[in-house]
Design an enzyme around this catalytic site. Structure first.
Site, PDB file in Angstrom:
ATOM      1  NE  ARG A   1     -33.194 -27.737 -12.325  1.00 20.02           N
ATOM      2  CZ  ARG A   1     -32.048 -28.334 -12.539  1.00 20.02           C
ATOM      3  NH1 ARG A   1     -31.570 -28.449 -13.773  1.00 20.02           N
ATOM      4  NH2 ARG A   1     -31.338 -28.808 -11.544  1.00 20.02           N
TER       5      ARG A   1
ATOM      6  CE  LYS B   1     -33.556 -23.256 -10.421  1.00 17.41           C
ATOM      7  NZ  LYS B   1     -32.523 -23.169  -9.423  1.00 17.41           N
TER       8      LYS B   1
ATOM      9  CB  CYS C   1     -26.520 -29.279  -2.664  1.00 21.51           C
ATOM     10  SG  CYS C   1     -26.350 -30.722  -3.742  1.00 21.51           S
TER      11      CYS C   1
HETATM   12  P1  GTP Z   1     -32.757 -26.245  -4.990  1.00 20.55           P
HETATM   13  O1  GTP Z   1     -34.036 -25.605  -4.599  1.00 20.55           O
HETATM   14  O2  GTP Z   1     -32.965 -27.530  -5.754  1.00 20.55           O
HETATM   15  O3  GTP Z   1     -31.819 -25.343  -5.719  1.00 20.55           O
HETATM   16  O4  GTP Z   1     -32.051 -26.801  -3.657  1.00 20.55           O
HETATM   17  P2  GTP Z   1     -31.385 -26.166  -2.346  1.00 20.55           P
HETATM   18  O5  GTP Z   1     -29.929 -25.990  -2.587  1.00 20.55           O
HETATM   19  O6  GTP Z   1     -32.139 -24.991  -1.873  1.00 20.55           O
HETATM   20  O7  GTP Z   1     -31.513 -27.373  -1.320  1.00 20.55           O
HETATM   21  P3  GTP Z   1     -32.336 -27.496   0.052  1.00 20.55           P
HETATM   22  O8  GTP Z   1     -31.901 -26.491   1.077  1.00 20.55           O
HETATM   23  O9  GTP Z   1     -33.768 -27.550  -0.273  1.00 20.55           O
HETATM   24  O10 GTP Z   1     -31.843 -28.932   0.574  1.00 20.55           O
HETATM   25  C1  GTP Z   1     -31.998 -30.101  -0.171  1.00 20.55           C
HETATM   26  C2  GTP Z   1     -31.945 -31.309   0.730  1.00 20.55           C
HETATM   27  O11 GTP Z   1     -30.720 -31.333   1.468  1.00 20.55           O
HETATM   28  C3  GTP Z   1     -33.072 -31.334   1.747  1.00 20.55           C
HETATM   29  O12 GTP Z   1     -33.592 -32.636   1.818  1.00 20.55           O
HETATM   30  C4  GTP Z   1     -32.402 -30.950   3.030  1.00 20.55           C
HETATM   31  O13 GTP Z   1     -33.032 -31.532   4.149  1.00 20.55           O
HETATM   32  C5  GTP Z   1     -30.970 -31.472   2.857  1.00 20.55           C
HETATM   33  N1  GTP Z   1     -29.994 -30.624   3.600  1.00 20.55           N
HETATM   34  C6  GTP Z   1     -29.914 -29.281   3.609  1.00 20.55           C
HETATM   35  N2  GTP Z   1     -28.941 -28.833   4.441  1.00 20.55           N
HETATM   36  C7  GTP Z   1     -28.371 -29.944   4.978  1.00 20.55           C
HETATM   37  C8  GTP Z   1     -27.311 -30.156   5.919  1.00 20.55           C
HETATM   38  O14 GTP Z   1     -26.683 -29.212   6.434  1.00 20.55           O
HETATM   39  N3  GTP Z   1     -26.998 -31.445   6.207  1.00 20.55           N
HETATM   40  C9  GTP Z   1     -27.673 -32.501   5.660  1.00 20.55           C
HETATM   41  N4  GTP Z   1     -27.316 -33.730   6.002  1.00 20.55           N
HETATM   42  N5  GTP Z   1     -28.699 -32.343   4.779  1.00 20.55           N
HETATM   43  C10 GTP Z   1     -29.038 -31.084   4.443  1.00 20.55           C
HETATM   44  C1  SPV Z   2     -33.312 -26.422  -8.857  1.00 18.31           C
HETATM   45  O1  SPV Z   2     -33.474 -27.508  -9.462  1.00 18.31           O
HETATM   46  O2  SPV Z   2     -32.173 -25.917  -8.703  1.00 18.31           O
HETATM   47  C2  SPV Z   2     -34.459 -25.702  -8.275  1.00 18.31           C
HETATM   48  C3  SPV Z   2     -35.801 -26.200  -8.539  1.00 18.31           C
HETATM   49  O3  SPV Z   2     -34.265 -24.696  -7.612  1.00 18.31           O
HETATM   50  S1  SPV Z   2     -36.390 -25.742 -10.128  1.00 18.31           S
HETATM   51  O4  SPV Z   2     -36.886 -24.368 -10.042  1.00 18.31           O
HETATM   52  O5  SPV Z   2     -37.453 -26.649 -10.457  1.00 18.31           O
HETATM   53  O6  SPV Z   2     -35.316 -25.813 -11.082  1.00 18.31           O
HETATM   54 MN    MN Z   3     -32.147 -24.127  -7.504  1.00 19.74          MN
END
Ligand code: GTP
Ligand code: SPV
Ligand code: MN
Length: 602
Positions: free
Chosen positions: A73, A222, A266
């Site tokens: 983004r 988004k 995150c």
């Molecule tokens: P968006 O799709 O960008 O909105 O992200 P999201 O909030 O869905 O994040 P996602 O669950 O894909 O996690 C992002 C990164 O954080 C990945 O590389 C995961 O492996 C790592 N991660 C997720 N949960 C944990 C956790 O509990 N501990 C640690 N150390 N890393 C984590």
């Molecule tokens: C984020 O960046 O929070 C995502 C991925 O979930 S995107 O849809 O590319 O914004």
């Molecule tokens: Mn997201």
């Protein structure tokens, strides 16, 4: 030219208008059929834009690589073009709508030459909702069409419903901004160095130019479901949030629904699909990125997931961290972008076990375990149908959604923020959300690892003045009709606290079920906690750590509330709140004052 399969007057007029401006070679009205998907993906494979994965490993799935300059983004290029600049607030970029339209019209003029303009009717949330939320995306990117088919309810059924309901829709215009001269050969990932992701909140329009990357180009996500929807939600008394939604069942069979707002990359997808390590607990997924929440006539806050697919961070995903994501992907029907390709036609990324001896990396270069750069871009993504998730909750399909018991806010903080804190009440919970801080990630272009405020994990997605947004959150409590017990309880979590040696103090992933158990106990009026200056934090023996490999020192460290660290936050929060001037709700200043006073006494 294909005869338009609709008589919707506004849609027909808009398609004509955009075609006159962008001059595509042809217009295709997407029906969302299997045949259409096959045609589009076959053509993308033939042109070299996609590589088909081995069907024995990932059926009907594809490997995509973006231009190296189009991987995330672009927050600096994202605009909220409200009529009045003040309505965009201090956290958004702003340009006057007329000025933006003039600027972008110049860019759009002739920009689809040599290309096809696809008309993509889509619906965010179930088509049988009381008021289906329609959109139509016009795009010159077949990659976007394929991805929209995964991420949204899309095609002929939507168009029919839109026409029959004589409903309105959000017009969402997208171009990669790369016209082709006659005979000019296309590149694998067309895009433009000039990028604009523009939103017109009053007229509920989206104009996107120059990028093919998901968050910039899949405009239902988004742009519509967060930025435009947050404006509608403010006007109509609901919430459009960057949240996962999960169903959690205890060993006794008690069901709780939890929503969680963590900034991009995150942990929302991982928590939403969590496989509990605690015996007897069960998680089912409702959503992993976006929640639309309204108060029901019962005074409870009900959440739905408007999406149809998962667009998840690839690196770090494997059978140990997120087995349910791996099972979802194994069924195929997915597009993988900027991950690595194995020699036998499968995908690989950092964190997926030990690397094979040779890969083709996301830049199409040879990669070996000795390579000094990662094989996959840190913001590489999988795009896959949510229906394939083996733990998808039945309630996902219900237009009423699920009644939320708890809202989690969380971020990525190496220090200061304990594993879990319970807010004292709704307003304190809004304070925790409004002051949420997190290290930046690769999900947005820019520096990674810098701590910034990311209110409710919505910093890049609030479609209006963030001060008004905080007030809207405070006002939402009225939806519970004076019965505070019906409001979700608010918790603040941090899976990412580190020791002095840089290691994560808490193992995370499936072990987060231990924190969920404590949260459920608190909802039930049980669960031991100490009242600290920042809220209720579990005592070390209140967390169920049976069978967990964690030292008492690490456990104490991950739960610690360090007075000096929190005192150091106060001037930062003061500076943050000052940005919002008169618009910062006085009750949030009062929360900050109360925190300062409690820390002074601590
Ligand atoms: P968006 O799709 O960008 O909105 O992200 P999201 O909030 O869905 O994040 P996602 O669950 O894909 O996690 C992002 C990164 O954080 C990945 O590389 C995961 O492996 C790592 N991660 C997720 N949960 C944990 C956790 O509990 N501990 C640690 N150390 N890393 C984590
Ligand atoms: C984020 O960046 O929070 C995502 C991925 O979930 S995107 O849809 O590319 O914004
Ligand atoms: Mn997201």
């Amino acid at each position: 030219m294909q005869q338009p399969p609709t008589s919707h007057p506004r849609l027909l007029a808009w398609v004509d208008e955009v075609a006159a401006m962008t001059t595509p070679d042809r217009i295709v009205w997407c029906d969302g059929s299997e045949a259409e998907w096959t045609g589009i993906t076959d053509a993308l494979v033939d042109s070299g834009a996609l590589v088909r994965l081995d069907p024995a490993k990932k059926p009907n799935s594809f490997w995509a690589r973006t231009d190296p300059g189009d991987v995330a983004r672009v927050e600096e290029r994202t605009f909220i073009c409200s009529v009045d600049e003040a309505d965009a607030g201090p956290t958004n970029n702003w340009m006057a709508p007329a000025e933006m339209k003039t600027t972008m019209t110049e860019l759009y003029r002739g920009c689809m030459r040599g290309r096809t303009m696809y008309v993509v009717p889509f619906c965010m949330g179930p088509l049988d909702a009381p008021q289906p939320m329609f959109g139509v995306e016009l795009t010159d990117s077949p990659y976007v069409v394929a991805s929209m088919r995964i991420m949204t309810r899309m095609g002929a059924g939507v168009l029919t419903a839109l026409e029959e309901a004589e409903a309105d829709f959000v017009p969402a215009l997208h171009s990669v901004g790369a016209p082709l001269s006659p005979g000019e050969e296309d590149v694998a990932w067309p895009c433009n160095e000039t990028k604009y992701i523009s939103h017109f909140p009053e007229t509920r329009e989206i104009w996107s130019f120059g990028s093919g990357y998901g968050g910039n180009s899949l405009l239902g996500k988004k742009c519509y479901a967060l930025r435009i929807a947050s404006v509608a939600a403010r006007d109509e008394g609901w919430l459009a949030e960057h949240m996962l939604i999960m169903k959690l069942t205890s060993p006794e069979g008690q069901v709780r629904y939890i929503a969680g707002a963590f900034p991009s990359a995150c942990g929302k997808t991982n928590l939403a699909m969590l496989e509990p390590t605690l015996p007897g607990w069960k998680v089912e997924t409702v959503g992993d990125d976006i929640a639309w929440m309204r108060f029901g006539s019962d005074g409870r806050l009900w959440a739905t997931n408007p999406e149809f697919g998962l667009f998840g961070v690839a690196p770090g995903t494997d059978f140990h961290t997120n087995p349910n994501a791996m099972r979802t992907l194994a069924q195929g029907n997915s597009v993988f972008t900027n991950v690595a390709l194995t020699d036998d036609g499968d995908i690989w990324w950092e964190g997926m076990g030990s690397p094979p001896p040779h890969l083709t990396d996301w830049k199409n270069q040879d990669w070996t375990p000795d390579s000094t750069t990662p094989s996959s871009h840190p913001n590489s993504r999988f795009c896959t149908p949510i229906a394939q998730c083996p733990i998808l909750a039945d309630e996902y399909h219900d237009p009423r959604g699920v009644p939320i018991d708890a809202i989690l806010f969380g971020g990525r903080r190496k220090t200061t923020v304990p594993l879990v804190t319970e807010a004292r009440d709704w307003v304190h919970g809004v304070y925790l959300g409004a002051t949420l801080s997190s290290e930046t990630t690769a999900a947005a272009v820019g520096q990674v690892g810098v701590v910034r405020r990311d209110p409710m994990a919505m910093l890049p997605f609030i479609g209006y003045h963030a001060g008004d947004y905080f007030q809207h959150w405070i006002d939402m409590a009225k939806g519970a009709s004076g019965d505070a017990a019906k409001l979700p309880k608010v918790f603040y979590v941090n899976w990412f606290r580190r020791g002095d040696d840089g290691r994560f103090l808490w193992p995370g992933f499936g072990e987060n079920s231990r924190v969920l158990k404590w949260i459920v106990e608190r909802l039930d009026g049980k669960g031991e906690a100490v009242e600290t200056a920042i809220g209720h934090v579990p005592t070390p023996n209140a967390l169920d750590v049976t069978g967990l490999d964690i030292t008492p020192e690490d456990l104490a460290a991950v739960l610690e509330v360090d007075r000096d660290e929190w005192l150091a936050e106060i001037p930062q929060v003061t500076e943050w709140f000052t940005k919002f001037g008169d618009k910062l709700p006085a009750v949030l200043w009062a929360e900050l004052d109360a925190l300062r006073a409690r820390l002074a006494d601590a």
